[in-house]
Write a protein that holds these residues in place. Structure first.
Motif, PDB file in Angstrom:
ATOM      1  N   PRO A   1      -3.443  14.562  -8.779  1.00 22.30           N
ATOM      2  CA  PRO A   1      -3.286  13.566  -7.717  1.00 22.30           C
ATOM      3  C   PRO A   1      -4.284  12.419  -7.788  1.00 22.30           C
ATOM      4  O   PRO A   1      -3.914  11.254  -7.579  1.00 22.30           O
ATOM      5  CB  PRO A   1      -3.463  14.399  -6.441  1.00 22.30           C
ATOM      6  CG  PRO A   1      -3.002  15.769  -6.831  1.00 22.30           C
ATOM      7  CD  PRO A   1      -3.439  15.947  -8.253  1.00 22.30           C
ATOM      8  N   ASP A   2      -5.546  12.715  -8.081  1.00 19.90           N
ATOM      9  CA  ASP A   2      -6.557  11.652  -8.159  1.00 19.90           C
ATOM     10  C   ASP A   2      -6.235  10.676  -9.290  1.00 19.90           C
ATOM     11  O   ASP A   2      -6.377   9.460  -9.136  1.00 19.90           O
ATOM     12  CB  ASP A   2      -7.950  12.243  -8.368  1.00 19.90           C
ATOM     13  CG  ASP A   2      -8.502  12.905  -7.105  1.00 19.90           C
ATOM     14  OD1 ASP A   2      -7.850  12.764  -6.044  1.00 19.90           O
ATOM     15  OD2 ASP A   2      -9.560  13.546  -7.182  1.00 19.90           O
TER      16      ASP A   2
ATOM     17  N   PHE B   1       0.835  -1.204   0.000  1.00 18.86           N
ATOM     18  CA  PHE B   1       0.000   0.000   0.000  1.00 18.86           C
ATOM     19  C   PHE B   1       0.874   1.260   0.000  1.00 18.86           C
ATOM     20  O   PHE B   1       0.537   2.259  -0.643  1.00 18.86           O
ATOM     21  CB  PHE B   1      -0.952  -0.003   1.200  1.00 18.86           C
ATOM     22  CG  PHE B   1      -1.860  -1.212   1.244  1.00 18.86           C
ATOM     23  CD1 PHE B   1      -2.341  -1.795   0.084  1.00 18.86           C
ATOM     24  CD2 PHE B   1      -2.233  -1.775   2.462  1.00 18.86           C
ATOM     25  CE1 PHE B   1      -3.170  -2.900   0.111  1.00 18.86           C
ATOM     26  CE2 PHE B   1      -3.063  -2.886   2.506  1.00 18.86           C
ATOM     27  CZ  PHE B   1      -3.529  -3.453   1.327  1.00 18.86           C
ATOM     28  N   LEU B   2       2.004   1.198   0.723  1.00 17.71           N
ATOM     29  CA  LEU B   2       2.946   2.321   0.708  1.00 17.71           C
ATOM     30  C   LEU B   2       3.531   2.516  -0.690  1.00 17.71           C
ATOM     31  O   LEU B   2       3.714   3.653  -1.135  1.00 17.71           O
ATOM     32  CB  LEU B   2       4.065   2.085   1.725  1.00 17.71           C
ATOM     33  CG  LEU B   2       5.176   3.144   1.757  1.00 17.71           C
ATOM     34  CD1 LEU B   2       4.615   4.516   2.126  1.00 17.71           C
ATOM     35  CD2 LEU B   2       6.276   2.733   2.739  1.00 17.71           C
TER      36      LEU B   2
ATOM     37  N   MET C   1      -3.214   8.516  -8.360  1.00 19.02           N
ATOM     38  CA  MET C   1      -3.581   7.447  -7.433  1.00 19.02           C
ATOM     39  C   MET C   1      -4.340   6.337  -8.147  1.00 19.02           C
ATOM     40  O   MET C   1      -4.105   5.143  -7.896  1.00 19.02           O
ATOM     41  CB  MET C   1      -4.413   8.011  -6.274  1.00 19.02           C
ATOM     42  CG  MET C   1      -4.881   6.956  -5.265  1.00 19.02           C
ATOM     43  SD  MET C   1      -3.527   5.965  -4.547  1.00 19.02           S
ATOM     44  CE  MET C   1      -2.799   7.167  -3.414  1.00 19.02           C
TER      45      MET C   1
ATOM     46  N   ALA D   1      -1.809   4.312 -10.072  1.00 18.17           N
ATOM     47  CA  ALA D   1      -0.961   3.503  -9.184  1.00 18.17           C
ATOM     48  C   ALA D   1      -1.732   2.307  -8.629  1.00 18.17           C
ATOM     49  O   ALA D   1      -1.224   1.174  -8.617  1.00 18.17           O
ATOM     50  CB  ALA D   1      -0.429   4.371  -8.049  1.00 18.17           C
ATOM     51  N   ARG D   2      -2.958   2.549  -8.164  1.00 16.95           N
ATOM     52  CA  ARG D   2      -3.774   1.451  -7.611  1.00 16.95           C
ATOM     53  C   ARG D   2      -4.018   0.367  -8.648  1.00 16.95           C
ATOM     54  O   ARG D   2      -3.839  -0.828  -8.386  1.00 16.95           O
ATOM     55  CB  ARG D   2      -5.120   1.983  -7.116  1.00 16.95           C
ATOM     56  CG  ARG D   2      -5.078   2.729  -5.800  1.00 16.95           C
ATOM     57  CD  ARG D   2      -6.476   3.181  -5.392  1.00 16.95           C
ATOM     58  NE  ARG D   2      -7.304   2.050  -5.012  1.00 16.95           N
ATOM     59  CZ  ARG D   2      -7.945   1.946  -3.838  1.00 16.95           C
ATOM     60  NH1 ARG D   2      -7.836   2.904  -2.944  1.00 16.95           N
ATOM     61  NH2 ARG D   2      -8.671   0.900  -3.574  1.00 16.95           N
TER      62      ARG D   2
ATOM     63  N   ALA E   1       2.027   7.064  -6.644  1.00 12.84           N
ATOM     64  CA  ALA E   1       1.075   8.138  -6.931  1.00 12.84           C
ATOM     65  C   ALA E   1       1.688   9.504  -6.650  1.00 12.84           C
ATOM     66  O   ALA E   1       1.525  10.451  -7.432  1.00 12.84           O
ATOM     67  CB  ALA E   1      -0.196   7.940  -6.112  1.00 12.84           C
ATOM     68  N   ALA E   2       2.413   9.607  -5.537  1.00 13.44           N
ATOM     69  CA  ALA E   2       3.044  10.887  -5.190  1.00 13.44           C
ATOM     70  C   ALA E   2       4.085  11.286  -6.241  1.00 13.44           C
ATOM     71  O   ALA E   2       4.182  12.455  -6.630  1.00 13.44           O
ATOM     72  CB  ALA E   2       3.691  10.787  -3.807  1.00 13.44           C
TER      73      ALA E   2
ATOM     74  N   VAL F   1       2.017   1.953  -3.474  1.00 13.76           N
ATOM     75  CA  VAL F   1       0.982   2.654  -4.238  1.00 13.76           C
ATOM     76  C   VAL F   1       1.031   4.150  -3.925  1.00 13.76           C
ATOM     77  O   VAL F   1       0.989   4.996  -4.833  1.00 13.76           O
ATOM     78  CB  VAL F   1      -0.414   2.079  -3.932  1.00 13.76           C
ATOM     79  CG1 VAL F   1      -1.508   2.941  -4.564  1.00 13.76           C
ATOM     80  CG2 VAL F   1      -0.521   0.642  -4.432  1.00 13.76           C
ATOM     81  N   GLU F   2       1.122   4.482  -2.633  1.00 15.87           N
ATOM     82  CA  GLU F   2       1.187   5.892  -2.235  1.00 15.87           C
ATOM     83  C   GLU F   2       2.408   6.588  -2.848  1.00 15.87           C
ATOM     84  O   GLU F   2       2.313   7.717  -3.348  1.00 15.87           O
ATOM     85  CB  GLU F   2       1.248   6.001  -0.711  1.00 15.87           C
ATOM     86  CG  GLU F   2      -0.010   5.567   0.012  1.00 15.87           C
ATOM     87  CD  GLU F   2       0.158   5.682   1.519  1.00 15.87           C
ATOM     88  OE1 GLU F   2      -0.223   6.726   2.069  1.00 15.87           O
ATOM     89  OE2 GLU F   2       0.692   4.737   2.137  1.00 15.87           O
ATOM     90  N   ALA F   3       3.551   5.894  -2.808  1.00 16.64           N
ATOM     91  CA  ALA F   3       4.791   6.486  -3.317  1.00 16.64           C
ATOM     92  C   ALA F   3       4.732   6.672  -4.833  1.00 16.64           C
ATOM     93  O   ALA F   3       5.168   7.709  -5.362  1.00 16.64           O
ATOM     94  CB  ALA F   3       5.981   5.603  -2.936  1.00 16.64           C
TER      95      ALA F   3
END
Length: 265
Positions: free
Chosen positions: A193-194, A176-177, A197, A200-201, A183-184, A179-181
């Protein structure tokens, strides 16, 4: 005597219950002990109680699916079943065979397991270890119960559950991290950003499904998507450098494994 007693029916316990029923285990063979009324499943033929104290008949297997911090409260009443020969299967992190022997008796038949949260969608992986008194048939029964929510592996050395916890038990959080990284990083390159994300997801989820369905090793799947001199190869130069992702994971898993050992006492 007979049947199965599920102690605790939160997310993991509930997922296991659904898996058992889907695999054909009769609801009439299961009793669920759950103090929170809202968590008690209302399934036809299934008996639910607020406490194991309401259960008089010794079950064949007691599945312990309560949170580790609640274990001290539920074990005293269950010792009577251990004394009568029931097999105990725990999915509580950090509670060792020695811990259970101290609460249920030195002769208690105990299986300790470490599942992970994808079990909630029956895509988990669990590693288990058994105390000496558990027979091959009892071990197989526990294997079948755990397999209802994903793959199952066994180890003879209980100490290996610490690195297992670090890798697969805590592992979903690392994904999950990731995915966050991703996306960022995408947002820093100008993507909304949307949208970053969502990309990435979908990429991580789809890659995971491709990995699940493929017979090829992860390394080969990586090679398959890496064109020589292309964009992926350029990114992998950074990720696979000597100061890239591998040493970070080495340190992270070592820290998690160390903490697992500390928590187990």
């Amino acid at each position: 005597m007979g049947g199965l007693l599920l102690v605790g029916c939160g997310k993991m316990g509930g997922a296991m219950l659904d898996g058992w029923l889907a695999r054909g285990l009769a609801a009439t063979d299961i009793v669920v002990a759950e103090p929170v009324e809202a968590l008690r499943p209302g399934k036809p033929g299934l008996r639910t109680v607020s406490s194991s104290a309401e259960v008089s008949q010794r079950p064949d297997i007691v599945v312990l699916a309560v949170k580790p911090q609640s274990m001290d409260e539920v074990l005293p009443d269950l010792r009577r079943f251990a004394d009568q020969g029931a097999v105990f299967l725990s999915i509580a992190a950090g509670k060792t065979l020695t811990y259970f022997a101290g609460h249920l008796g030195a002769g208690a038949k105990m299986v300790r397991s470490m599942p992970n949260t994808p079990a909630a969608v029956r895509q988990g992986i669990t590693v288990a270890t058994a105390s000496p008194g558990v027979s091959a048939a009892e071990r197989q029964r526990c294997h079948d119960l755990l397999e209802a929510v994903g793959q199952v592996l066994w180890v003879e050395d209980e100490a290996l559950l610490d690195p297992v916890t670090a890798l697969s038990g805590s592992g979903p959080a690392y994904v999950f991290l990731l995915v966050e990284a991703m996306a960022a990083a995408g947002a820093k390159l100008g993507l909304a950003p949307d949208m970053a994300m969502q990309l990435a997801r979908a990429t991580v989820a789809g890659s995971g499904e491709l990995l699940r369905q493929s017979s090829e090793p992860a390394g080969q799947l990586r090679v398959n998507v890496t064109s020589p001199g292309g964009t992926t190869a350029e990114a992998l130069k950074v990720l696979m450098a000597s100061d890239g992702i591998q040493p970070v994971f080495d340190r992270a898993l070592a820290a998690a494994s160390r903490r697992s050992k500390e928590l187990a006492g």
